[in-house]
Design a protein around this motif. Structure first.
Motif, PDB file in Angstrom:
ATOM      1  N   HIS A 177      -9.239 -14.429  -2.159  1.00 42.70           N
ATOM      2  CA  HIS A 177     -10.476 -13.989  -1.494  1.00 42.70           C
ATOM      3  C   HIS A 177     -10.469 -12.474  -1.345  1.00 42.70           C
ATOM      4  O   HIS A 177      -9.410 -11.859  -1.224  1.00 42.70           O
ATOM      5  N   ILE A 178     -11.635 -11.895  -1.325  1.00 45.65           N
ATOM      6  CA  ILE A 178     -11.764 -10.440  -1.266  1.00 45.65           C
ATOM      7  C   ILE A 178     -11.092  -9.856  -0.029  1.00 45.65           C
ATOM      8  O   ILE A 178     -10.485  -8.785  -0.095  1.00 45.65           O
ATOM      9  N   ASP A 179     -11.155 -10.560   1.081  1.00 47.20           N
ATOM     10  CA  ASP A 179     -10.520 -10.030   2.290  1.00 47.20           C
ATOM     11  C   ASP A 179      -8.997  -9.998   2.175  1.00 47.20           C
ATOM     12  O   ASP A 179      -8.333  -9.258   2.891  1.00 47.20           O
ATOM     13  N   GLN A 180      -8.441 -10.751   1.253  1.00 49.20           N
ATOM     14  CA  GLN A 180      -6.986 -10.770   1.054  1.00 49.20           C
ATOM     15  C   GLN A 180      -6.507  -9.604   0.194  1.00 49.20           C
ATOM     16  O   GLN A 180      -5.317  -9.319   0.161  1.00 49.20           O
ATOM     17  N   VAL A 181      -7.414  -8.943  -0.503  1.00 57.68           N
ATOM     18  CA  VAL A 181      -7.032  -7.814  -1.347  1.00 57.68           C
ATOM     19  C   VAL A 181      -7.650  -6.497  -0.878  1.00 57.68           C
ATOM     20  O   VAL A 181      -7.462  -5.466  -1.516  1.00 57.68           O
ATOM     21  N   THR A 182      -8.359  -6.530   0.235  1.00 61.00           N
ATOM     22  CA  THR A 182      -8.956  -5.327   0.784  1.00 61.00           C
ATOM     23  C   THR A 182      -7.864  -4.478   1.429  1.00 61.00           C
ATOM     24  O   THR A 182      -7.070  -4.979   2.225  1.00 61.00           O
ATOM     25  N   SER A 183      -7.821  -3.208   1.072  1.00 61.74           N
ATOM     26  CA  SER A 183      -6.833  -2.301   1.656  1.00 61.74           C
ATOM     27  C   SER A 183      -7.030  -2.236   3.160  1.00 61.74           C
ATOM     28  O   SER A 183      -8.165  -2.254   3.655  1.00 61.74           O
ATOM     29  N   THR A 184      -5.931  -2.145   3.883  1.00 58.89           N
ATOM     30  CA  THR A 184      -6.002  -2.100   5.342  1.00 58.89           C
ATOM     31  C   THR A 184      -6.176  -0.675   5.854  1.00 58.89           C
ATOM     32  O   THR A 184      -6.477  -0.486   7.029  1.00 58.89           O
ATOM     33  N   TRP A 239       8.471   2.622  -8.031  1.00 57.54           N
ATOM     34  CA  TRP A 239       7.610   2.314  -6.886  1.00 57.54           C
ATOM     35  C   TRP A 239       6.392   1.487  -7.309  1.00 57.54           C
ATOM     36  O   TRP A 239       5.966   0.585  -6.586  1.00 57.54           O
ATOM     37  N   ALA A 240       5.845   1.772  -8.476  1.00 57.25           N
ATOM     38  CA  ALA A 240       4.711   0.979  -8.972  1.00 57.25           C
ATOM     39  C   ALA A 240       5.130  -0.473  -9.177  1.00 57.25           C
ATOM     40  O   ALA A 240       4.397  -1.400  -8.801  1.00 57.25           O
ATOM     41  N   VAL A 241       6.304  -0.679  -9.746  1.00 52.86           N
ATOM     42  CA  VAL A 241       6.820  -2.036  -9.957  1.00 52.86           C
ATOM     43  C   VAL A 241       7.029  -2.746  -8.617  1.00 52.86           C
ATOM     44  O   VAL A 241       6.712  -3.928  -8.482  1.00 52.86           O
ATOM     45  N   ARG A 242       7.528  -2.021  -7.624  1.00 43.38           N
ATOM     46  CA  ARG A 242       7.692  -2.623  -6.286  1.00 43.38           C
ATOM     47  C   ARG A 242       6.351  -3.046  -5.710  1.00 43.38           C
ATOM     48  O   ARG A 242       6.236  -4.127  -5.139  1.00 43.38           O
ATOM     49  N   ALA A 243       5.355  -2.172  -5.843  1.00 47.92           N
ATOM     50  CA  ALA A 243       4.028  -2.506  -5.331  1.00 47.92           C
ATOM     51  C   ALA A 243       3.492  -3.766  -6.010  1.00 47.92           C
ATOM     52  O   ALA A 243       2.976  -4.671  -5.345  1.00 47.92           O
ATOM     53  N   ILE A 244       3.627  -3.840  -7.318  1.00 47.17           N
ATOM     54  CA  ILE A 244       3.147  -5.004  -8.066  1.00 47.17           C
ATOM     55  C   ILE A 244       3.872  -6.268  -7.628  1.00 47.17           C
ATOM     56  O   ILE A 244       3.253  -7.311  -7.415  1.00 47.17           O
ATOM     57  N   LYS A 245       5.171  -6.180  -7.483  1.00 51.45           N
ATOM     58  CA  LYS A 245       5.967  -7.347  -7.081  1.00 51.45           C
ATOM     59  C   LYS A 245       5.505  -7.878  -5.726  1.00 51.45           C
ATOM     60  O   LYS A 245       5.299  -9.080  -5.559  1.00 51.45           O
ATOM     61  N   ILE A 246       5.320  -6.988  -4.779  1.00 54.12           N
ATOM     62  CA  ILE A 246       4.870  -7.409  -3.448  1.00 54.12           C
ATOM     63  C   ILE A 246       3.468  -8.000  -3.528  1.00 54.12           C
ATOM     64  O   ILE A 246       3.194  -9.063  -2.970  1.00 54.12           O
ATOM     65  N   LEU A 247       2.573  -7.309  -4.219  1.00 55.59           N
ATOM     66  CA  LEU A 247       1.190  -7.782  -4.311  1.00 55.59           C
ATOM     67  C   LEU A 247       1.103  -9.128  -5.020  1.00 55.59           C
ATOM     68  O   LEU A 247       0.277  -9.966  -4.647  1.00 55.59           O
ATOM     69  N   ASP A 248       1.948  -9.351  -6.019  1.00 53.61           N
ATOM     70  CA  ASP A 248       1.949 -10.638  -6.710  1.00 53.61           C
ATOM     71  C   ASP A 248       2.397 -11.782  -5.789  1.00 53.61           C
ATOM     72  O   ASP A 248       2.050 -12.936  -6.034  1.00 53.61           O
ATOM     73  N   GLU A 249       3.141 -11.462  -4.759  1.00 57.37           N
ATOM     74  CA  GLU A 249       3.610 -12.476  -3.813  1.00 57.37           C
ATOM     75  C   GLU A 249       2.592 -12.777  -2.712  1.00 57.37           C
ATOM     76  O   GLU A 249       2.715 -13.784  -2.022  1.00 57.37           O
ATOM     77  N   GLU A 298       0.830  -1.200   0.000  1.00 57.56           N
ATOM     78  CA  GLU A 298       0.000   0.000   0.000  1.00 57.56           C
ATOM     79  C   GLU A 298       0.871   1.259   0.000  1.00 57.56           C
ATOM     80  O   GLU A 298       0.593   2.223  -0.721  1.00 57.56           O
ATOM     81  N   THR A 299       1.936   1.238   0.784  1.00 55.40           N
ATOM     82  CA  THR A 299       2.836   2.386   0.855  1.00 55.40           C
ATOM     83  C   THR A 299       3.595   2.560  -0.458  1.00 55.40           C
ATOM     84  O   THR A 299       3.781   3.688  -0.924  1.00 55.40           O
ATOM     85  N   ALA A 300       4.014   1.472  -1.073  1.00 50.31           N
ATOM     86  CA  ALA A 300       4.687   1.557  -2.370  1.00 50.31           C
ATOM     87  C   ALA A 300       3.747   2.167  -3.413  1.00 50.31           C
ATOM     88  O   ALA A 300       4.160   3.000  -4.234  1.00 50.31           O
ATOM     89  N   TYR A 301       2.490   1.765  -3.385  1.00 53.12           N
ATOM     90  CA  TYR A 301       1.491   2.347  -4.294  1.00 53.12           C
ATOM     91  C   TYR A 301       1.375   3.853  -4.045  1.00 53.12           C
ATOM     92  O   TYR A 301       1.375   4.653  -4.990  1.00 53.12           O
ATOM     93  N   ALA A 302       1.292   4.241  -2.779  1.00 52.03           N
ATOM     94  CA  ALA A 302       1.192   5.657  -2.428  1.00 52.03           C
ATOM     95  C   ALA A 302       2.434   6.420  -2.895  1.00 52.03           C
ATOM     96  O   ALA A 302       2.333   7.544  -3.408  1.00 52.03           O
ATOM     97  N   LEU A 303       3.600   5.811  -2.733  1.00 51.01           N
ATOM     98  CA  LEU A 303       4.835   6.446  -3.192  1.00 51.01           C
ATOM     99  C   LEU A 303       4.840   6.619  -4.710  1.00 51.01           C
ATOM    100  O   LEU A 303       5.289   7.653  -5.218  1.00 51.01           O
ATOM    101  N   ALA A 304       4.338   5.645  -5.431  1.00 52.87           N
ATOM    102  CA  ALA A 304       4.246   5.773  -6.888  1.00 52.87           C
ATOM    103  C   ALA A 304       3.350   6.954  -7.253  1.00 52.87           C
ATOM    104  O   ALA A 304       3.705   7.773  -8.112  1.00 52.87           O
TER     105      ALA A 304
END
Length: 102
Positions: free
Chosen positions: A65-72, A50-60, A23-29
């Motif tokens: 399930h929806i609760d796994q992709v809901t922003s905290t 930063w966008a690439v970092r966010a994608i890399k982390i999210l892909d891991e 989430e922070t990497a996305y915000a930084l992008a």
């Protein structure tokens, strides 16, 4: 929160909470896309990194399930987060950065 503070937050979160780090990497992008950090590098180039970092982390992370992709959080560093944040959302919202050769 300054870009430097946000980057330090990312480094801490990367060790403790990968979803928060993404989430922070996305915000930084998003922030680098609109703000110049004085580094001498083109802001879009840094934003793309930063966008690439966010994608890399999210892909891991699990995303079955929806609760796994809901922003905290609702926002990070002044950037509103999408309700659901997964790599596809980042690719869609930051497509202009990701498709460029900055």
């Amino acid at each position: 929160m300054s870009l430097e503070e946000l980057e330090a937050t990312f480094e801490r979160e990367l060790l403790t909470d990968k979803r928060a780090a993404a989430e922070t990497a996305y915000a930084l992008a998003c922030r680098h896309r609109t703000e110049y950090d004085g580094s001498g590098q083109h802001p879009f180039k840094v934003a793309k990194e930063w966008a690439v970092r966010a994608i890399k982390i999210l892909d891991e992370l699990p995303a079955e399930h929806i609760d796994q992709v809901t922003s905290t959080r609702m926002s990070v560093g002044g950037v509103d987060l999408p309700e659901l944040l997964h790599s596809g959302v980042v690719r869609e919202r930051l497509a202009d950065l990701l498709q460029s050769d900055w």
